[in-house]
Write a protein that holds these residues in place. Structure first.
Motif: not given
Length: 147
Positions: A104-117
């Protein structure tokens, strides 16, 4: 939460002989999730990684971040980063997050990274898979970040 970042000119992840993710210029992130981690650690580590100045400026000094250079991010879940290596010759994994929390935390990290980058600049390995990671480490430049 720990992140081992490597500045790369290219990197890829394969599962069962098939390349599932690849990048050119950017960062390869080996991401380790610990039991105590929460979305707060996701935000803090993402902020640090996207702004960490590891890319060269015009004078060759590490003054540019992933955001600055427009590079990509390859996220590879890596539970062994949470290992306790303080004693003996076998790592312990009592500090590693349970698979459901880590996923769950890896998925959240990736989702937020996509939003930021931005879409298309973030790719990932496969959680829980036997992955083969190939990279050309530029420098070599490697940093272990934790929050």
């Amino acid at each position: 939460m720990k992140g081992l970042i490597q500045r790369v000119t290219r990197a890829s992840v394969s599962v069962d002989g098939e390349t599932i993710a690849s990048i050119d210029l950017g960062l390869l992130l080996l991401l380790g999730v610990e039991r105590k981690d929460t979305p707060h650690e996701v935000d803090a580590l993402l902020h640090k990684i996207t702004r960490y100045r590891v890319f060269p400026d015009d004078q060759g000094r590490m003054n540019r971040s992933l955001e600055d250079c427009g590079g990509s991010l390859l996220v590879v879940p890596q539970f062994t980063l949470a290992a306790d290596t303080g004693s003996g010759t076998r790592p312990g994994f009592s500090d590693a997050a349970a698979p459901d929390l880590a996923r769950a935390l890896v998925a959240e990290f990736v989702l937020k990274a996509e939003g930021e980058l931005g879409q298309g600049r973030v790719v990932q390995g496969e959680f829980g898979a036997d992955m083969k990671v190939a990279l050309v480490n530029d420098g070599p430049v490697t940093f272990l970040l934790s929050v």
